[in-house]
Scaffold this active site. Structure first.
Site, PDB file in Angstrom:
ATOM      1  N   ALA A 214       0.825  -1.211   0.000  1.00  0.00           N
ATOM      2  CA  ALA A 214       0.000   0.000   0.000  1.00  0.00           C
ATOM      3  C   ALA A 214       0.859   1.262   0.000  1.00  0.00           C
ATOM      4  CB  ALA A 214      -0.940  -0.005   1.202  1.00  0.00           C
TER       5      ALA A 214
ATOM      6  N   GLY B 267       4.165   3.023  -1.335  1.00  0.00           N
ATOM      7  CA  GLY B 267       5.226   2.922  -2.330  1.00  0.00           C
ATOM      8  C   GLY B 267       6.059   4.187  -2.368  1.00  0.00           C
ATOM      9  N   LEU B 268       6.859   4.307  -3.428  1.00  0.00           N
ATOM     10  CA  LEU B 268       7.686   5.500  -3.639  1.00  0.00           C
ATOM     11  C   LEU B 268       7.235   6.195  -4.910  1.00  0.00           C
ATOM     12  CD1 LEU B 268      10.282   7.198  -2.855  1.00  0.00           C
ATOM     13  CD2 LEU B 268      11.463   5.813  -4.595  1.00  0.00           C
ATOM     14  N   GLY B 269       6.816   7.447  -4.783  1.00  0.00           N
ATOM     15  CA  GLY B 269       6.519   8.263  -5.951  1.00  0.00           C
ATOM     16  C   GLY B 269       7.789   8.930  -6.448  1.00  0.00           C
TER      17      GLY B 269
ATOM     18  N   ASP C  59       6.751   3.868  -8.329  1.00  0.00           N
ATOM     19  CA  ASP C  59       5.856   4.487  -9.314  1.00  0.00           C
ATOM     20  C   ASP C  59       6.618   5.512 -10.149  1.00  0.00           C
ATOM     21  OD1 ASP C  59       2.696   5.166  -9.873  1.00  0.00           O
ATOM     22  OD2 ASP C  59       3.955   6.947 -10.019  1.00  0.00           O
TER      23      ASP C  59
ATOM     24  N   TYR D 286       7.872  11.671 -16.709  1.00  0.00           N
ATOM     25  CA  TYR D 286       8.750  12.104 -15.625  1.00  0.00           C
ATOM     26  C   TYR D 286      10.204  12.214 -16.083  1.00  0.00           C
ATOM     27  CZ  TYR D 286       4.850  10.753 -12.518  1.00  0.00           C
ATOM     28  OH  TYR D 286       3.625  10.617 -11.906  1.00  0.00           O
TER      29      TYR D 286
ATOM     30  N   LYS E 128       3.406   4.886 -16.814  1.00  0.00           N
ATOM     31  CA  LYS E 128       2.183   5.467 -17.375  1.00  0.00           C
ATOM     32  C   LYS E 128       2.376   5.917 -18.819  1.00  0.00           C
ATOM     33  CE  LYS E 128       1.464   7.315 -12.742  1.00  0.00           C
ATOM     34  NZ  LYS E 128       2.857   7.515 -12.320  1.00  0.00           N
TER      35      LYS E 128
ATOM     36  N   HIS F  88      -2.233   7.956 -18.304  1.00  0.00           N
ATOM     37  CA  HIS F  88      -1.868   8.995 -17.341  1.00  0.00           C
ATOM     38  C   HIS F  88      -2.958  10.054 -17.142  1.00  0.00           C
ATOM     39  CE1 HIS F  88       2.006  11.001 -15.604  1.00  0.00           C
ATOM     40  NE2 HIS F  88       0.962  11.284 -14.863  1.00  0.00           N
TER      41      HIS F  88
END
Length: 315
Positions: A14, A16-18, A43, A48, A77, A110
């Site tokens: 649940a 995570g790392l953005g 993620d 990005y 994405k 996205h």
């Protein structure tokens, strides 16, 4: 750690790392530090501009032999310039090449907005493709193909309203398995949460801490600070936690995944430890009372009325 389980029994942490806004060596180190801290959910997104560095980090950690590919849930994405049918799978394969992976655990559309191929960010109305020129239903057929071909184990969307999800689900052969949206105590989106639960669509929350480091041109005037909400700080004090940990674990308590972004080792570790914070029913009630339907990411930067894009979130 709260675990979200998909129909095929695949599991996703649940918390995570953005990685939005994180680039170069900084994001590479952040991913490595996160994995060493115990994070197993990373993620990213094509737009990005950091998939190559994340791929390097993953490859180096996997080569050490202690953490394996199947241990880590990786999301990327599809950017808005690749919505046309012929562009979806090539865009996914490009992401896989950069990430040095054979498959993604989750691939998301996205935004419910389409640009002309090659347009990274529109400068004029002509840079957009209307919903008629690039129907989401056609994009989605290629997302379904990505899952059927094994390029992505799970497929979903991001920034989709209940109305847009309903429309997509009515036409889909494979239902979206995830909707990634902005969510925090000031934007709780209860109607969308209820609908997604009813439809077995999981939710990932982005900007859980308010995304204060995003570009100034994406900020509104006098934006509130989630980390300074008095009620959140009171709860943090009672639960021997930080305000950030309360904000993060609130999502897990709702059965929602969350991807706080950080590049600082200490913050990454602290965010991961949010999983150990036990919020009481009275804490959840207090936080429930804070909803203001306030968005940090307004979506107005994608509004192009002449091309059919107004009120991106249908509010």
């Amino acid at each position: 750690m709260k675990i979200l389980e998909f129909d095929n029994k695949d599991k996703m942490h649940a918390i995570g790392l953005g990685t939005w806004k994180a680039k170069g060596k900084e994001v590479k180190e952040a991913v490595k530090n996160a994995l060493y801290a115990g994070v197993r959910h990373i993620d990213t997104a094509a737009v990005y501009g950091n998939e190559e560095e994340i791929g390097e980090a993953l490859a180096e950690v996997f080569a050490e032999g202690n953490i394996h590919r199947e241990d880590v849930f990786v999301t990327s994405k599809l950017w808005n310039d690749a919505h046309k049918s012929d562009y979806v799978l090539p865009a996914l394969r490009q992401s896989l090449d950069k990430l040095k992976l054979d498959y993604l655990d989750l691939y998301l559309v996205h935004w419910p907005v389409a640009f002309k191929p090659g347009v990274s960010f529109p400068e004029r109305t002509a840079d957009y493709l209307s919903p008629q020129e690039a129907p989401v239903s056609e994009t989605w057929k290629q997302m379904e193909a990505a899952k059927e071909n094994g390029y992505a184990r799970h497929i979903g969307v991001s920034n989709f309203s209940k109305k847009k999800l309903e429309n997509l689900i009515s036409q889909a052969k494979i239902k979206p398995e995830m909707n990634q949206v902005e969510m925090h105590p000031y934007l709780q989106q209860n109607e969308l949460v209820d609908y997604c639960k009813e439809q077995n669509v999981k939710i990932t929350a982005y900007s859980p801490l308010g995304s204060g480091d995003r570009p100034e041109n994406m900020k509104g005037e006098n934006e509130p600070s989630l980390l300074e909400i008095p009620e959140i700080n009171e709860i943090a004090k009672k639960r021997d936690a930080t305000a950030a940990q309360v904000l993060i674990n609130w999502h897990a308590h709702r059965g929602i995944a969350v991807i706080p972004k950080s590049t600082t080792k200490a913050h990454i570790e602290s965010n991961f430890r949010a999983a150990n914070v036990e919020l009481k029913p009275e804490d959840m009630e207090t936080i429930a009372s804070l909803d203001k339907n306030y968005r940090f990411i307004t979506g107005k930067f994608f509004e192009a009325p002449e091309k059919g894009y107004t009120n991106i979130y249908d509010e």
